[in-house]
Design an enzyme around this catalytic site. Structure first.
Site, PDB file in Angstrom:
ATOM      1  N   ASP A 179       0.859  -1.168   0.000  1.00 28.03           N
ATOM      2  CA  ASP A 179       0.000   0.000   0.000  1.00 28.03           C
ATOM      3  C   ASP A 179       0.918   1.248   0.000  1.00 28.03           C
ATOM      4  O   ASP A 179       2.129   1.114   0.252  1.00 28.03           O
ATOM      5  CB  ASP A 179      -0.849  -0.074   1.279  1.00 28.03           C
ATOM      6  CG  ASP A 179      -1.713   1.138   1.494  1.00 28.03           C
ATOM      7  OD1 ASP A 179      -2.216   1.685   0.511  1.00 28.03           O
ATOM      8  OD2 ASP A 179      -1.896   1.515   2.680  1.00 28.03           O
ATOM      9  N   ASP A 232      -0.309   5.092   1.008  1.00 28.59           N
ATOM     10  CA  ASP A 232      -0.637   6.020   2.105  1.00 28.59           C
ATOM     11  C   ASP A 232      -0.571   5.284   3.443  1.00 28.59           C
ATOM     12  O   ASP A 232      -1.241   4.270   3.636  1.00 28.59           O
ATOM     13  CB  ASP A 232      -2.057   6.594   1.923  1.00 28.59           C
ATOM     14  CG  ASP A 232      -2.149   7.527   0.729  1.00 28.59           C
ATOM     15  OD1 ASP A 232      -1.291   8.421   0.607  1.00 28.59           O
ATOM     16  OD2 ASP A 232      -3.067   7.358  -0.090  1.00 28.59           O
TER      17      ASP A 232
HETATM   18 MG    MG Z   1      -3.004   2.921   3.695  1.00 31.66          MG
END
Ligand code: MG
Length: 308
Positions: free
Chosen positions: A33, A35
């Site tokens: 991922d 963020d």
């Molecule tokens: Mg995230």
């Protein structure tokens, strides 16, 4: 830190210098991922770049999946000094565009999303409706509202992602299109909340999607995480991945541990984003990670010397 997991009978393992070698032997590919793992919206994550470089130097393929279609992440990767190839990153706008192209979608799509999201779809030949966002306010009467709902059988899909300018009438019009069973209902990000540091909470599109599902009696097809498609029909096909030798790294239980489950990947939770160790005590046992680590940057210290 161990104390927070004391109530769990079989908790996830911390990745430490004692087990990092065993950990590394279990997989060839890391899908991460962005963020909350590589950066947060307001600041960087210390040593994230170096941690990713150490994993790469140890011979692992490193790929990225984000639910964030608001801004393409390529510039951010450049900014942290870790440039990535186009096909190493996927987010819902890319996956939905590719999917529509693959199935030969020729109709129009009613899209609730940001401009970058719409541009991605247009680049795959999708006609996006409405073409331009209006700045006019809706007249405050029911007749005007009814007149604004135009039936258009050429609309073959309602597509929903984060739309920071979403209006009440968007919801009404989307609901009306979804009353036709031949109109597809595709959604990108389904996050309900996006929480980071600084003590502020952003709403994701999840609440709007749930409302549309309720109002239309339809169930959306989930293209974003925790749906499997961005990995199983994009990265896996492009990079010929073996899911049993792939680990997903993320900071969200529902989205990140969820997509790992959906695709049969192992799970590593980082504590640099929206989830704290104490959250594991109350989470759905299916979403428990196999491993956890404070930050992806820790791989720099754990592998640094060997990887470099
Ligand atoms: Mg995230």
């Amino acid at each position: 830190m161990g104390g927070a997991l004391a109530k769990l009978k079989r908790g996830p393992l911390a990745v430490t210098k004692d087990n990092v070698e065993d950990f590394m032997q279990q997989f060839d590919t890391i899908v991460s991922d962005c963020d909350g793992v590589v950066w947060t919206p307001l600041k960087g994550i210390p040593n994230a770049k170096e941690g990713l470089e150490s994993l790469k130097a140890a011979g692992k393929k490193v790929l990225f999946v984000t639910n964030n279609s608001v801004l393409p992440p390529f510039k951010k990767f450049e900014r942290i000094g870790y440039p990535v190839e186009q096909n190493e990153v996927v987010y819902p706008a890319i996956a939905i565009g590719r999917y529509l192209e693959k199935i030969g979608f020729k109709k129009k799509a009613f899209v609730m999303g940001v401009e970058h999201f719409k541009d991605q779809l247009r680049s795959r030949g999708v006609t996006v409706v409405p073409e331009k966002r209006t700045s006019e306010l809706m007249e405050e009467n029911l007749v005007a509202m009814l007149n604004a709902i135009q039936e258009d059988t050429e609309i073959g899909a309602v597509i929903v992602d984060l739309d920071v300018n979403v209006t009440f009438m968007d919801m009404v019009i989307a609901t009306n299109h979804l009353r036709r069973p031949d109109c597809m209902f595709l959604v990108g990000a389904t996050d309900t909340f996006v929480t980071f540091d600084e003590g502020k909470i952003l709403l994701g599109p999840g609440h709007f999607i749930r409302t549309l599902e309720e109002c239309s009696g339809r169930k959306a097809e989930q293209i974003g995480k925790p749906g499997a498609m961005m990995v199983s029909e994009y990265l896996k096909e492009i990079h010929d991945l073996d899911m049993s030798r792939t680990i997903f790294v993320g900071d969200s239980l529902v989205q990140d541990m969820g997509i790992a489950n959906a695709c049969g990947m192992k799970k590593l939770l980082v504590l640099s984003g929206m989830t704290q160790l104490k959250d594991l005590e109350t989470c759905d046992p299916q979403l428990l990670p196999d491993y956890y680590i404070d930050s992806i940057g820790d791989f720099h210290t754990l592998l640094g010397q060997k990887g470099a």
